[in-house]
Design an enzyme around this catalytic site. Structure first.
Site, PDB file in Angstrom:
ATOM      1  N   TYR A 186      48.887  49.988  14.749  1.00 45.46           N
ATOM      2  CA  TYR A 186      49.811  49.833  13.615  1.00 45.46           C
ATOM      3  C   TYR A 186      49.758  51.045  12.677  1.00 45.46           C
ATOM      4  O   TYR A 186      50.626  51.212  11.813  1.00 45.46           O
ATOM      5  CB  TYR A 186      49.505  48.566  12.797  1.00 45.46           C
TER       6      TYR A 186
ATOM      7  N   HIS B   1      44.106  44.556  22.680  1.00 41.38           N
ATOM      8  CA  HIS B   1      45.480  44.288  22.250  1.00 41.38           C
ATOM      9  C   HIS B   1      46.388  43.802  23.383  1.00 41.38           C
ATOM     10  O   HIS B   1      47.206  42.902  23.200  1.00 41.38           O
ATOM     11  CB  HIS B   1      46.064  45.561  21.610  1.00 41.38           C
TER      12      HIS B   1
ATOM     13  N   ASN C  22      55.853  31.704   2.550  1.00 38.66           N
ATOM     14  CA  ASN C  22      55.133  31.533   3.813  1.00 38.66           C
ATOM     15  C   ASN C  22      53.701  31.023   3.609  1.00 38.66           C
ATOM     16  O   ASN C  22      53.059  30.572   4.562  1.00 38.66           O
ATOM     17  CB  ASN C  22      55.072  32.863   4.582  1.00 38.66           C
TER      18      ASN C  22
ATOM     19  N   LYS D 140      54.269  37.823   8.475  1.00 43.03           N
ATOM     20  CA  LYS D 140      54.395  39.181   7.917  1.00 43.03           C
ATOM     21  C   LYS D 140      55.637  39.226   7.044  1.00 43.03           C
ATOM     22  O   LYS D 140      56.714  38.777   7.441  1.00 43.03           O
ATOM     23  CB  LYS D 140      54.519  40.216   9.028  1.00 43.03           C
ATOM     24  N   SER D 141      55.490  39.738   5.836  1.00 38.66           N
ATOM     25  CA  SER D 141      56.647  40.041   5.005  1.00 38.66           C
ATOM     26  C   SER D 141      56.236  41.088   3.982  1.00 38.66           C
ATOM     27  O   SER D 141      55.104  41.055   3.496  1.00 38.66           O
ATOM     28  CB  SER D 141      57.148  38.778   4.293  1.00 38.66           C
ATOM     29  N   VAL D 142      57.170  41.981   3.682  1.00 42.28           N
ATOM     30  CA  VAL D 142      56.906  42.917   2.589  1.00 42.28           C
ATOM     31  C   VAL D 142      57.563  42.420   1.299  1.00 42.28           C
ATOM     32  O   VAL D 142      57.540  43.101   0.290  1.00 42.28           O
ATOM     33  CB  VAL D 142      57.415  44.344   2.928  1.00 42.28           C
TER      34      VAL D 142
ATOM     35  N   ARG E 123      58.868  35.977  -0.210  1.00 41.02           N
ATOM     36  CA  ARG E 123      58.645  35.408   1.130  1.00 41.02           C
ATOM     37  C   ARG E 123      57.154  35.239   1.420  1.00 41.02           C
ATOM     38  O   ARG E 123      56.751  34.282   2.086  1.00 41.02           O
ATOM     39  CB  ARG E 123      59.269  36.309   2.191  1.00 41.02           C
TER      40      ARG E 123
ATOM     41  N   ASP F 223      45.581  40.821   9.409  1.00 41.57           N
ATOM     42  CA  ASP F 223      45.615  41.195  10.822  1.00 41.57           C
ATOM     43  C   ASP F 223      46.238  42.584  10.971  1.00 41.57           C
ATOM     44  O   ASP F 223      47.417  42.777  10.692  1.00 41.57           O
ATOM     45  CB  ASP F 223      46.459  40.177  11.600  1.00 41.57           C
TER      46      ASP F 223
ATOM     47  N   LYS G 159      42.488  45.656  16.343  1.00 40.69           N
ATOM     48  CA  LYS G 159      42.655  45.573  17.806  1.00 40.69           C
ATOM     49  C   LYS G 159      42.562  46.947  18.430  1.00 40.69           C
ATOM     50  O   LYS G 159      42.979  47.936  17.817  1.00 40.69           O
ATOM     51  CB  LYS G 159      44.033  44.983  18.157  1.00 40.69           C
TER      52      LYS G 159
HETATM   53  N1  NAP Z   1      49.118  41.029  19.186  1.00 42.45           N
HETATM   54  C1  NAP Z   1      50.348  41.480  19.297  1.00 42.45           C
HETATM   55  O1  NAP Z   1      50.759  42.065  20.311  1.00 42.45           O
HETATM   56  C2  NAP Z   1      51.285  41.277  18.138  1.00 42.45           C
HETATM   57  C3  NAP Z   1      52.657  41.517  18.298  1.00 42.45           C
HETATM   58  C4  NAP Z   1      53.483  41.296  17.189  1.00 42.45           C
HETATM   59  C5  NAP Z   1      52.941  40.854  15.991  1.00 42.45           C
HETATM   60  N2  NAP Z   1      51.595  40.661  15.856  1.00 42.45           N
HETATM   61  C6  NAP Z   1      50.977  40.215  14.588  1.00 42.45           C
HETATM   62  O2  NAP Z   1      51.689  39.110  14.064  1.00 42.45           O
HETATM   63  C7  NAP Z   1      52.185  39.423  12.760  1.00 42.45           C
HETATM   64  C8  NAP Z   1      53.495  38.702  12.532  1.00 42.45           C
HETATM   65  O3  NAP Z   1      54.457  39.100  13.530  1.00 42.45           O
HETATM   66  P1  NAP Z   1      55.942  39.461  13.123  1.00 42.45           P
HETATM   67  O4  NAP Z   1      55.906  40.502  12.091  1.00 42.45           O
HETATM   68  O5  NAP Z   1      56.713  39.695  14.340  1.00 42.45           O
HETATM   69  O6  NAP Z   1      56.322  38.035  12.429  1.00 42.45           O
HETATM   70  P2  NAP Z   1      57.601  37.254  11.986  1.00 42.45           P
HETATM   71  O7  NAP Z   1      57.150  36.517  10.778  1.00 42.45           O
HETATM   72  O8  NAP Z   1      58.137  36.453  13.119  1.00 42.45           O
HETATM   73  O9  NAP Z   1      58.685  38.333  11.593  1.00 42.45           O
HETATM   74  C9  NAP Z   1      58.562  39.119  10.452  1.00 42.45           C
HETATM   75  C10 NAP Z   1      59.975  39.421   9.954  1.00 42.45           C
HETATM   76  O10 NAP Z   1      60.536  38.238   9.388  1.00 42.45           O
HETATM   77  C11 NAP Z   1      60.888  38.457   8.029  1.00 42.45           C
HETATM   78  N3  NAP Z   1      60.430  37.295   7.252  1.00 42.45           N
HETATM   79  C12 NAP Z   1      59.156  36.950   6.977  1.00 42.45           C
HETATM   80  N4  NAP Z   1      59.118  35.811   6.268  1.00 42.45           N
HETATM   81  C13 NAP Z   1      60.393  35.423   6.102  1.00 42.45           C
HETATM   82  C14 NAP Z   1      61.003  34.327   5.426  1.00 42.45           C
HETATM   83  N5  NAP Z   1      60.269  33.397   4.795  1.00 42.45           N
HETATM   84  N6  NAP Z   1      62.360  34.225   5.447  1.00 42.45           N
HETATM   85  C15 NAP Z   1      63.117  35.150   6.094  1.00 42.45           C
HETATM   86  N7  NAP Z   1      62.602  36.214   6.742  1.00 42.45           N
HETATM   87  C16 NAP Z   1      61.246  36.355   6.733  1.00 42.45           C
HETATM   88  C17 NAP Z   1      60.171  39.718   7.596  1.00 42.45           C
HETATM   89  O11 NAP Z   1      60.989  40.440   6.684  1.00 42.45           O
HETATM   90  P3  NAP Z   1      60.449  41.290   5.399  1.00 42.45           P
HETATM   91  O12 NAP Z   1      59.125  41.899   5.779  1.00 42.45           O
HETATM   92  O13 NAP Z   1      61.528  42.302   5.209  1.00 42.45           O
HETATM   93  O14 NAP Z   1      60.358  40.318   4.256  1.00 42.45           O
HETATM   94  C18 NAP Z   1      60.007  40.479   8.897  1.00 42.45           C
HETATM   95  O15 NAP Z   1      61.164  41.253   9.155  1.00 42.45           O
HETATM   96  C19 NAP Z   1      52.300  40.960  12.781  1.00 42.45           C
HETATM   97  O16 NAP Z   1      52.373  41.528  11.496  1.00 42.45           O
HETATM   98  C20 NAP Z   1      51.030  41.325  13.529  1.00 42.45           C
HETATM   99  O17 NAP Z   1      49.919  41.251  12.672  1.00 42.45           O
HETATM  100  C21 NAP Z   1      50.764  40.855  16.922  1.00 42.45           C
END
Ligand code: NAP
Length: 304
Positions: A51, A109, A249, A239-241, A245, A46, A76
């Site tokens: 982005y 979006h 996930n 999302k994770s880098v 994780r 996604d 998007k």
């Molecule tokens: N449509 C929209 O408006 C919109 C808005 C926001 C997001 N999105 C989409 O949704 C995706 C996910 O959203 P998000 O990035 O906010 O998701 P999220 O999974 O809630 O948050 C990601 C954060 O959590 C950390 N993380 C991930 N897995 C983890 C785990 N198992 N344990 C501990 N920490 C963990 C990551 O750290 P590290 O990366 O440092 O590991 C990152 O900082 C985005 O990448 C995007 O594609 C869409």
């Protein structure tokens, strides 16, 4: 590797229920992150114009060597690329940046332009841009089309004024913000839900209800929360880098939560106070001065 189940969309296409999102991944880190995600087993990526990493997403998928049809790719259209002319230009650029001749899913979006109160003067209603997405769908360059951050009233307006029901609505959802009214309305109208920020950026991972369930079922808090989304019937975007994780996930399909645990997690909802992102009706955007300058300049130019 566990196979990720797929969900049928209202247009007959299918989508993997688990996706890897690349928001906030720097372009310089994106090829490595997406390649690692593909190695782990993710087959749904996604991204978005906003982005800034579509090129790198395409490069990672192409160089990984899978058939194009084996990876589900979403992008998007940004809030600022409104109106048919901009939407055509931007969509052409999305495809050329990705290096693909189609995307599996293309989303509007956000329903409104970034500064909703002032520039409606300039902003075209989202229905006009949605009709342009319908063209991309008809010509086959967007296999499915959908929306993101649409509230019920936005969906009602599309239903009244457009021909195509969105295939998905990608919205914020997690245990502190279950977003159930929008989910239920979308579902009732055949629109699949994609949950973004599914772990609320980690905010829900220390919640005692969630950690207790995780300890009892022998999974991590993140796995419990992501599994809760899956059992609610939503598509989840993680999302994770961090490779460990990404793997954690991904491992969601070898256990099941009891109804009582599902109920207890849903009960952590804090309503509007639980949002991590903006409310689509009243966005409080932090707009950088330079961003505002260029956006206004472009709109003035467009209206000449
Ligand atoms: N449509 C929209 O408006 C919109 C808005 C926001 C997001 N999105 C989409 O949704 C995706 C996910 O959203 P998000 O990035 O906010 O998701 P999220 O999974 O809630 O948050 C990601 C954060 O959590 C950390 N993380 C991930 N897995 C983890 C785990 N198992 N344990 C501990 N920490 C963990 C990551 O750290 P590290 O990366 O440092 O590991 C990152 O900082 C985005 O990448 C995007 O594609 C869409």
């Amino acid at each position: 590797m566990n196979a990720v189940p797929k969900l049928s969309l209202n247009d007959g296409n299918v989508i993997p229920k688990l996706g890897f999102g690349v928001w906030q991944i720097e372009p310089k880190d994106t090829v490595e992150a997406v390649s690692e995600a593909l190695r782990v087993g993710y087959r749904h990526i996604d991204t978005a114009e906003g982005y800034g990493n579509e090129k790198e997403v395409g490069e990672a998928i192409r160089t990984y060597g899978l058939d194009r049809g084996d990876v589900f790719v979403t992008s998007k259209l940004s809030r600022s690329s409104r109106g048919p002319r901009h939407a055509h230009e931007r969509f052409d650029r999305t495809l050329s940046d990705l290096g693909f001749d189609y995307v599996d899913l293309f989303l509007l979006h956000w329903p409104w332009w970034p500064l909703p109160r002032l520039p409606r003067l300039y902003a075209e209603p989202f229905v006009v841009t949605w009709r342009t997405l319908e063209e991309f769908h008809r010509d086959g360059r967007a296999r499915s089309i959908g929306v993101s951050n649409f509230q019920i009233e936005h969906l009602k307006r599309l239903a009244a004024e457009a021909d195509t029901v969105p295939a998905v609505n990608q919205i914020e959802a997690h245990p502190y913000f279950t977003n159930d009214a929008v989910r239920e309305y979308s579902r009732e109208h055949g629109i699949a839900i994609e949950a973004w920020s599914p772990i609320a950026h980690g905010k829900v991972l220390g919640d005692p209800t969630i950690t207790q369930i995780a300890d009892r079922v022998g999974k991590t808090p993140a796995q419990v929360v992501l599994r809760w989304h899956i059992q609610r019937g939503d598509i989840v975007l993680t999302k994770s880098v961090t490779p460990s994780r990404m793997k954690e996930n991904f491992e969601l399909f070898n256990f099941e939560l009891e109804p009582a645990d599902m109920y207890a997690i849903t009960a952590r909802d804090r309503g509007e106070n639980g949002r991590t992102g903006p409310n689509p009706d009243t966005p409080k955007w932090k707009v950088r001065g330079s961003q505002l300058f260029w956006t206004v300049a472009r709109l003035l130019n467009q209206n000449r």
